[in-house]
Scaffold this motif. Structure first.
Motif, PDB file in Angstrom:
ATOM      1  N   ALA A 149       0.827  -1.208   0.000  1.00  0.00           N
ATOM      2  CA  ALA A 149       0.000   0.000   0.000  1.00  0.00           C
ATOM      3  C   ALA A 149       0.863   1.260   0.000  1.00  0.00           C
ATOM      4  CB  ALA A 149      -0.934   0.000   1.205  1.00  0.00           C
ATOM      5  N   ILE A 150       1.976   1.236   0.728  1.00  0.00           N
ATOM      6  CA  ILE A 150       2.876   2.396   0.747  1.00  0.00           C
ATOM      7  C   ILE A 150       3.467   2.623  -0.638  1.00  0.00           C
ATOM      8  CG2 ILE A 150       5.112   3.186   1.623  1.00  0.00           C
ATOM      9  CD1 ILE A 150       4.352   1.887   4.300  1.00  0.00           C
ATOM     10  N   ARG A 190      -3.493  15.169 -11.271  1.00  0.00           N
ATOM     11  CA  ARG A 190      -2.479  14.950 -10.239  1.00  0.00           C
ATOM     12  C   ARG A 190      -1.292  15.887 -10.445  1.00  0.00           C
ATOM     13  NH1 ARG A 190       2.169  13.225 -10.067  1.00  0.00           N
ATOM     14  NH2 ARG A 190       2.075  12.760 -12.291  1.00  0.00           N
ATOM     15  N   ALA A 194       1.193   6.589  -6.981  1.00  0.00           N
ATOM     16  CA  ALA A 194       0.019   7.348  -7.397  1.00  0.00           C
ATOM     17  C   ALA A 194       0.172   8.833  -7.119  1.00  0.00           C
ATOM     18  CB  ALA A 194      -1.221   6.800  -6.692  1.00  0.00           C
ATOM     19  N   LEU A 195       0.824   9.180  -6.001  1.00  0.00           N
ATOM     20  CA  LEU A 195       0.931  10.580  -5.616  1.00  0.00           C
ATOM     21  C   LEU A 195       1.993  11.324  -6.423  1.00  0.00           C
ATOM     22  CD1 LEU A 195       0.092  12.854  -3.639  1.00  0.00           C
ATOM     23  CD2 LEU A 195       1.870  12.026  -2.085  1.00  0.00           C
ATOM     24  N   PHE A 247       2.211   1.717  -3.536  1.00  0.00           N
ATOM     25  CA  PHE A 247       1.138   2.206  -4.407  1.00  0.00           C
ATOM     26  C   PHE A 247       0.845   3.680  -4.150  1.00  0.00           C
ATOM     27  CE2 PHE A 247      -3.387   3.155  -4.918  1.00  0.00           C
ATOM     28  CZ  PHE A 247      -3.548   2.873  -6.276  1.00  0.00           C
ATOM     29  N   ALA A 248       0.828   4.086  -2.869  1.00  0.00           N
ATOM     30  CA  ALA A 248       0.491   5.467  -2.527  1.00  0.00           C
ATOM     31  C   ALA A 248       1.512   6.446  -3.110  1.00  0.00           C
ATOM     32  CB  ALA A 248       0.406   5.620  -1.014  1.00  0.00           C
ATOM     33  N   PHE A 249       2.788   6.128  -2.981  1.00  0.00           N
ATOM     34  CA  PHE A 249       3.804   7.058  -3.479  1.00  0.00           C
ATOM     35  C   PHE A 249       3.856   7.075  -5.007  1.00  0.00           C
ATOM     36  CE2 PHE A 249       5.609   6.705   0.870  1.00  0.00           C
ATOM     37  CZ  PHE A 249       5.636   8.067   1.152  1.00  0.00           C
ATOM     38  N   THR A 305       9.529   5.252  -0.402  1.00  0.00           N
ATOM     39  CA  THR A 305       8.997   3.902  -0.255  1.00  0.00           C
ATOM     40  C   THR A 305       9.865   3.074   0.676  1.00  0.00           C
ATOM     41  OG1 THR A 305       8.070   4.002  -2.490  1.00  0.00           O
ATOM     42  CG2 THR A 305       8.280   1.832  -1.485  1.00  0.00           C
ATOM     43  N   THR A 353       8.445   1.792   4.333  1.00  0.00           N
ATOM     44  CA  THR A 353       8.293   0.344   4.485  1.00  0.00           C
ATOM     45  C   THR A 353       9.194  -0.184   5.597  1.00  0.00           C
ATOM     46  OG1 THR A 353       9.883   0.067   2.673  1.00  0.00           O
ATOM     47  CG2 THR A 353       7.545  -0.127   2.124  1.00  0.00           C
ATOM     48  N   TRP A 412       6.346   2.183 -10.996  1.00  0.00           N
ATOM     49  CA  TRP A 412       5.910   0.901 -10.445  1.00  0.00           C
ATOM     50  C   TRP A 412       7.094  -0.030 -10.200  1.00  0.00           C
ATOM     51  CZ3 TRP A 412       1.612   0.302  -8.111  1.00  0.00           C
ATOM     52  CH2 TRP A 412       0.461   0.951  -8.533  1.00  0.00           C
TER      53      TRP A 412
END
Length: 510
Positions: free
Chosen positions: A243-244, A420, A250-251, A246-248, A323, A327, A261
């Protein structure tokens, strides 16, 4: 730049000297420094009075005493003639010995509250601006004004009475009744549906799903005694790390950036491998080991981003570093949680502290001492956080709304840039300019709020030292507190001026 810095330092020194004179004279005339001795029934009362008069130079006018104190401060900068001397207290303790310990406790409290207030306040302010005049916006506005109106001492007392005592009593029998599960489900469901928004049908579905999931999770935590024996476990650690990442992605880069990715995925995979490989090392770790591991994680993230980055290497390095750092924080959090049962035994199953900054006579490893620090500073940090949170939320909301109406934002959208990119790279940076001013002024307010918070929670920091000196008209500890607060406020205002030029190229430091 060099001349600008030199001028600012010179002006700051003059301001400090003038402000210290005013503060010294006011503190010296705020009461009678001999009142406690004059009311004493001790047979050697006159000798004690004479000793205090001589040691504190009370037979001299306050401006002359200020000059003597200023000379001691000057020796802290240029160590000549006996070294640094900030005077002594009425108990013949050197202020130079008291101040470092008191400053460390206060900074430990204020720093966390300050960082959390900025991050949470700015983030929520941005979200409310993007969803202006929605139910979520009105809810956050209501909470912000409510917190802004509460005095800090009332927040501290409420936290002690309801959170600390209530949670400690709950741990005696950590089971949730069906009514409690239903109430928590309804509360969380209402909050989540406000955040998600949308049509009535979408919000109703969100409310039901969030409420049911919340009740199910709490029921599972209750029957498995998770509240007294907590841990994340491998599955949750993997999910959180993913999730971390993915969040970074996407942001910072958007979900369509393959290199982002790949960068985040590699760092998440490394973190998961380290979770299983480093358990033995974590069991014998010290604070130095954790610092080295944190630095190593950031370096690994930067290296991965550098080699994967390609044409956008800087962005990939930022994604990799963030990330990797967060993490690794999940891994450390899991290890702290697994030390909770041992800490519960030490505190007789009442871990949430209401007084002091540490448990007296506590002996333990970095995990036990870390939990002890956390439980002692949790409520004071929340109390200070509430002071600043509302201001940052309102300022960032109004700043974002103003920026979103500017011509360059409309131009960026007209050019077809992703939303974004418009928000993060164009609007967010310019919204931070007024927030920078607020940050610079808020540091002094937080240190002032720490006076009340430390008194309520019994933390031996600068606030308690200042209050004790004020009650007894002991000027030297008061001036020690003044020095730290004044230097901090001036330094942050100077950093704010430099930050303006970094955020807005039109601003030049000259």
């Amino acid at each position: 730049m060099v001349s600008y810095i030199a001028r600012r330092i010179g002006v700051s020194v003059l301001i400090l000297i003038a402000a210290s004179f005013i503060m010294y004279v006011l503190a010296a005339h705020s009461g009678d420094p001999l009142q406690d001795l004059e009311g004493s029934s001790s047979p050697n009362k006159q000798a004690l009075i004479q000793a205090r008069v001589q040691s504190q130079h009370l037979d001299l006018p306050s401006p002359v005493r200020w000059l003597l104190w200023l000379g001691g401060v000057a020796r802290c900068i240029v160590p000549i003639g006996g070294g640094c001397d900030l005077g002594t207290t009425f108990q013949n303790q050197q202020v130079t010995q008291l101040l470092p310990e008191a400053t460390a406790a206060t900074l430990q409290l204020v720093t966390v509250a300050f960082v959390l207030a900025v991050i949470l306040g700015v983030a929520l302010g941005m979200i409310t601006a993007l969803r202006a005049y929605s139910g979520f916006d009105y809810s956050i506005t209501l909470v912000s004004f409510f917190l802004f109106s509460l005095p800090s001492f009332l927040i501290a007392v409420l936290l002690k009475s309801f959170i600390a005592l209530g949670y400690n009593n709950f741990l005696a029998d950590p089971t949730l009744s069906p009514l409690a599960l239903a109430v928590w489900g309804v509360v969380v469901g209402l909050i989540v549906q406000l955040i998600v928004g949308g049509t009535f049908r979408k919000r109703a579905l969100t409310f039901v799903i969030a409420g049911v999931v919340t009740a199910a999770i709490l029921w599972y935590m209750s029957i498995t005694k998770w509240f007294t024996q907590p841990s994340l476990g491998p599955v949750v650690v993997i999910v959180f790390c993913a999730a971390i990442g993915f969040a970074f992605v996407a942001l910072l880069a958007g979900v369509h950036n393959r290199k982002a990715w790949l960068t985040a995925g590699i760092n998440v995979a490394i973190a998961i491998v380290c979770y299983f490989a480093l358990q033995g090392l974590l069991n014998v770790s010290s604070i130095g080991t954790l610092i080295i591991l944190a630095i190593a994680s950031v370096v690994v993230g930067l290296v991965v981003g550098f080699f994967v980055g390609g044409y956008d290497r800087g962005l990939m390095m930022r994604i990799g570093a963030f990330t990797a750092f967060f993490t690794s924080g999940v891994i450390v959090l899991d290890r702290f949680m697994r030390s909770w049962p041992a800490y519960m035994d030490i505190t007789n199953d009442r871990p949430l502290a209401t007084v002091g900054g540490a448990t007296p006579g506590l002996n333990g490893d970095v995990w036990i001492t870390g939990l002890d620090t956390f439980t002692h500073f949790l409520l004071p940090t929340i109390s200070l956080l509430a002071i600043s949170f509302a201001s940052y939320t309102r300022y960032s909301r109004s700043g974002m709304l103003e920026v979103l109406g500017q011509d360059y934002v409309r131009t960026a959208r007209a050019k077809g840039l992703p939303e974004r990119t418009v928000i993060v790279r164009h609007a967010f940076r310019n919204m931070l300019i007024p927030i920078t001013t607020l940050v610079a002024t808020d540091v002094g307010a937080l240190l002032g709020g720490a006076v009340i918070t430390e008194t309520v929670f019994g933390i031996s920091g600068m606030g308690r030292m200042f209050v004790a000196g004020l009650y007894s008209t002991d000027v030297n500890p008061i001036m020690g507190y003044f020095l730290v607060v004044a230097i901090t406020a001036i330094a942050f205002n100077f950093l704010a001026d430099l930050t303006y030029s970094a955020l807005d190229p039109r601003v030049r430091v000259r």
